[in-house]
Design a protein around this motif. Structure first.
Motif, PDB file in Angstrom:
ATOM      1  N   SER A  77       3.918   3.898  -1.375  1.00 21.46           N
ATOM      2  CA  SER A  77       4.588   4.352  -2.587  1.00 21.46           C
ATOM      3  C   SER A  77       6.040   3.882  -2.545  1.00 21.46           C
ATOM      4  CB  SER A  77       4.544   5.877  -2.680  1.00 21.46           C
ATOM      5  OG  SER A  77       5.321   6.465  -1.642  1.00 21.46           O
ATOM      6  N   HIS A  78       6.723   3.969  -3.679  1.00 25.45           N
ATOM      7  CA  HIS A  78       8.135   3.587  -3.730  1.00 25.45           C
ATOM      8  C   HIS A  78       8.933   4.379  -2.709  1.00 25.45           C
ATOM      9  CE1 HIS A  78      12.052   2.521  -5.481  1.00 25.45           C
ATOM     10  NE2 HIS A  78      12.358   3.799  -5.313  1.00 25.45           N
ATOM     11  N   GLU A  79       8.666   5.673  -2.591  1.00 21.25           N
ATOM     12  CA  GLU A  79       9.419   6.518  -1.669  1.00 21.25           C
ATOM     13  C   GLU A  79       9.156   6.131  -0.221  1.00 21.25           C
ATOM     14  OE1 GLU A  79      10.167  11.274  -0.667  1.00 21.25           O
ATOM     15  OE2 GLU A  79       8.685  10.674  -2.169  1.00 21.25           O
ATOM     16  N   GLU A  80       7.911   5.823   0.118  1.00 22.54           N
ATOM     17  CA  GLU A  80       7.588   5.415   1.480  1.00 22.54           C
ATOM     18  C   GLU A  80       8.282   4.109   1.849  1.00 22.54           C
ATOM     19  OE1 GLU A  80       3.095   7.183   2.255  1.00 22.54           O
ATOM     20  OE2 GLU A  80       3.336   5.414   0.977  1.00 22.54           O
TER      21      GLU A  80
ATOM     22  N   SER B 158      11.411  -1.773  -4.660  1.00 23.52           N
ATOM     23  CA  SER B 158      10.188  -2.110  -5.401  1.00 23.52           C
ATOM     24  C   SER B 158      10.511  -3.256  -6.359  1.00 23.52           C
ATOM     25  CB  SER B 158       9.681  -0.891  -6.182  1.00 23.52           C
ATOM     26  OG  SER B 158       9.295   0.155  -5.317  1.00 23.52           O
TER      27      SER B 158
ATOM     28  N   ASP C  26       0.814  -1.219   0.000  1.00 22.19           N
ATOM     29  CA  ASP C  26       0.000   0.000   0.000  1.00 22.19           C
ATOM     30  C   ASP C  26       0.845   1.266   0.000  1.00 22.19           C
ATOM     31  OD1 ASP C  26      -2.219  -1.650   0.139  1.00 22.19           O
ATOM     32  OD2 ASP C  26      -2.321  -1.570   2.333  1.00 22.19           O
TER      33      ASP C  26
END
Length: 283
Positions: free
Chosen positions: A92-95, A135, A90
């Protein structure tokens, strides 16, 4: 004077005490003075360094305020209560990148929980854990054999449970209690006995997986692949996908909390700084 300024003054004083203790210990050793006296100085040095780390972390901020104060330090938020699970799918890539970097960089020493084919809960210290992809969120663990050529229970359990099986990786706070748990779980015991019985910790079962109550965070992972390392190495590389992260829901973002790290072959502590405290482990 605000709390940050008070914290800086107390920290500076304690660090100077550590520097003075280091010099005194070296001087006493060079003069071949009483070993008991040297040991007392070394204990004082460790305690003072640990106190400095606590002050710098903000755990003792209430002690620097005017008037009444709490006898117990603020401390970190453990998993003993108010836990929250974050699904990496759930994010994002950054999170995902930020979470994995926060928990696994610089590389900490962690406790890894697996289960044997006979249902025995294993708990083992690991420092060779690294992020190889954000990711999808993939990490690796290098699992070597013992000096006697015996495979680690962690590797045996992952292999026996098979691809898709789950394990837990516990991120530890930089406390002496965590360092002692690493020492205890590194003990050599029969495979049909559990290292959980060696530590004074509550094992919480949640969603069929164990949770170490004193950990600052946990990664629930599933096994993807196991590969023997080349070149005659005695180790194997386990590739795991991180499915979720469990942490206290009292965290306000990714705080700068000190993790327990392996700062030398047999030493644990909050950092590799010679001024910080360390705990020597007899592996």
């Amino acid at each position: 004077m605000d709390i940050a300024q008070r914290r800086e003054i107390v920290s500076r004083f304690l660090r100077r005490c550590v520097t003075y203790a280091d010099a005194s210990i070296e001087r006493k050793k060079s003069r071949n003075e009483d070993p008991l006296d040297i040991s007392n100085w070394e204990n004082y040095r460790q305690f003072t360094s640990f106190s400095a780390s606590e002050v710098e972390s903000g755990e003792l901020d209430t002690w620097l305020e005017e008037g009444d104060y709490r006898a117990e330090p603020n401390g970190f938020f453990a998993l003993s209560e108010n836990r929250e699970s974050f699904n990496l799918e759930d994010m994002s890539h950054e999170e995902r990148r930020n979470w994995l970097a926060f928990l696994l960089m610089p590389r900490p020493i962690s406790l890894v929980a697996t289960m044997s084919a006979n249902g025995v809960h294993n708990l083992a210290p690991m420092s060779s854990i690294g992020v190889v992809s954000n990711s999808p969120p993939l990490i690796t663990i290098s699992l070597s054999k013992s000096r006697e050529g015996k495979e680690r229970d962690t590797l045996v359990n992952l292999r026996s449970q098979g691809v898709g099986s789950s394990c837990m990786i516990f991120i530890l706070p930089a406390t002496l209690e965590s360092a002692k748990n690493v020492q205890l779980t590194s003990s050599k015991i029969p495979a049909d006995e559990s290292e959980w019985n060696l530590i004074d910790e509550e094992m919480i079962i949640e969603n069929e997986m164990p949770i170490l109550s004193s950990a600052m965070a946990a990664l629930r992972c599933k096994l993807m692949e196991i590969h023997p390392l080349p070149g005659g190495s005695l180790a194997s590389l386990a590739i795991l996908q991180v499915e979720s992260i469990i942490s206290s829901n009292n965290y306000s973002g990714l705080n700068d909390i000190q993790k327990l790290m392996q700062v030398d072959f047999n030493k644990l502590g909050p950092s590799s700084s010679k001024n910080d405290w360390n705990f020597e482990v007899d592996y």
